[in-house]
Design an enzyme around this catalytic site. Structure first.
Site, short mmCIF file in Angstrom:
data_model
loop_
_atom_site.label_atom_id
_atom_site.label_comp_id
_atom_site.label_asym_id
_atom_site.label_seq_id
_atom_site.Cartn_x
_atom_site.Cartn_y
_atom_site.Cartn_z
N ARG A 161 56.36 -75.54 -24.88
CA ARG A 161 54.93 -75.17 -25.07
C ARG A 161 54.71 -73.66 -24.86
NH1 ARG A 161 55.43 -79.87 -26.19
NH2 ARG A 161 53.94 -81.54 -25.77
N SER A 239 47.66 -83.68 -23.65
CA SER A 239 48.25 -83.52 -22.31
C SER A 239 47.58 -82.33 -21.63
CB SER A 239 49.73 -83.21 -22.41
OG SER A 239 50.42 -84.26 -23.00
N GLU A 335 48.79 -77.30 -19.23
CA GLU A 335 49.28 -76.90 -20.55
C GLU A 335 48.11 -76.27 -21.32
OE1 GLU A 335 51.22 -80.05 -23.02
OE2 GLU A 335 50.02 -79.20 -24.64
#
Ligand code: EPU
Length: 339
Positions: A161, A239, A335
């Site tokens: 990510r 998420s 995230e």
């Protein structure tokens, strides 16, 4: 070009949070973007995609930019295809286009909310595939000079990510298009999570011989829909936390304390553990505090039950991080990008 002043971003983030920006501009061509460059030299700005990984915690005093540049073009050779998609294309439309043409590579990334430009910044990933596995290069406009650069994958410092566009080159470039390499032969990636179980349930135990590219896409879409809330119904950003990487020593220590923590291999010394599991163990799954909460089917997802503010989400996130830290000694990091 569409332009608004004192504009609510409620429909521009999947969290559905009502934050206001001083100015919002959607450009539809490189020329339109170039015409905005003088304004970007001394005003804070933020390029957004579908807002599926953003949390606005306060009003934005600057310019929010959104790409409306569309278009897909393709170059084929014997075995593979170079698919070039403009930054404003909806990610899943591109996946659907590739699958319809029988080009393999993106199918495990089906149904991820977001747009092409952001896919390259965030290095989106799911079910054992990450955007970086497919990206060849991108065209990007340097904000300071107006010059267009072709940036190869190798320069993007891709990680989980993560890319260079999130730190060292933050605000330096605006991505115009991304080129992905896809395969003409179908090489299914089935080893992540419950893909195989789902395929067996739908196609029988000899699924490997008959599986098609579109069936795999459909299966991924179904798995995601079963676990992840539709942002149009329940605001969320997928998420919320990244899965933390911990030392094997800590993993073993936790086992001695009676915690059998699931894990994925990283390297000799480290493993990655599912933050969703840690959060669930802390009793947060399905809990609600005012307008915000933790999704009942997947503890990694924070939801806006309606009318939530960015601060409420941040307070919930802080409380969860603290509980995970005190129960397991593990620090988890969002995230989602806080603005
Ligand atoms: N788990 C629980 N409780 C939960 C959630 C998860 O115990 O409430 C445990 C289970 O053991 C499960 C394991 O966590 O087997 C992993 O869960 P899952 O397969 O749902 O994946 P994840 O690690 O929670 C990651 C990505 C997702 C991606 C899926 C599938 C991150 C932060 N998230 O989630 O990405 O779709 O894998 O590949 O890496 C996103 O980034 O927005 C996103 C949805």
């Amino acid at each position: 070009m569409r332009e608004y002043h004192h504009y609510s971003l409620v429909n521009h983030t999947t969290f559905g949070i009502d934050a206001v920006t001083d100015r919002f501009v959607e450009y539809e061509s490189v020329d339109e973007l170039l015409s905005l460059l003088p304004d970007l030299q001394n005003t804070p700005f933020l390029q957004i995609g579908a807002g599926s990984n953003l949390l606005f915690t306060k009003p934005f005093h600057g310019i929010i930019l959104h790409s409306g540049i569309k278009g897909i073009s393709v170059k084929e050779d014997d075995d593979s295809v170079l698919l070039k998609a403009a930054s404003g294309e909806v990610w899943d439309d591109v996946v659907s286009y590739a699958v319809k043409h029988g080009w393999s590579g993106m199918e495990n990334l089906s149904a991820i909310p977001g747009e092409v430009g952001a896919s390259a910044v965030q290095n989106i990933g799911a079910y054992g595939v990450e955007a970086k596995d497919l990206i060849v290069e991108m065209e990007a406009l340097e904000v300071k000079t107006g010059q267009i650069f072709v940036i190869p994958n190798g320069d993007c410092c891709y990680g989980y990510r993560h890319s260079i566009f999130k730190d060292l080159w933050k605000g330096r470039f605006i991505i115009l298009s991304v080129t992905y390499r896809l395969q003409k032969s179908f090489v299914p990636k089935l080893d992540y999570g419950n893909i195989r179980t789902e395929l067996e349930r739908n196609l029988g135990e000899n699924y490997e011989g008959i599986l098609t590219l579109s069936q795999l896409r459909e299966t991924i879409v179904n798995i995601r829909h079963a676990k992840l809330p539709d942002p149009k119904v329940l605001g969320n950003a997928g998420s919320f936390f990244m899965n933390p990487v911990i030392s094997r020593d800590l993993h073993m220590l936790l086992e001695k304390q009676g915690f059998i923590v699931p894990f994925y291999e990283v390297d000799e010394d480290r493993v990655k553990v599912p933050a969703g599991w840690l959060i669930e163990q802390c009793g947060w799954k399905g809990r609600r505090i005012g307008n915000v909460g933790v999704y009942e089917k997947q503890a990694l997802i924070l939801v806006n039950h309606g009318g939530a503010s960015g601060e409420e989400i941040v307070a919930l996130s802080d409380a969860i991080c603290q509980d995970v830290k005190s129960k397991f000694g593990i620090t988890i990091h969002p995230e989602v990008n806080f603005i």
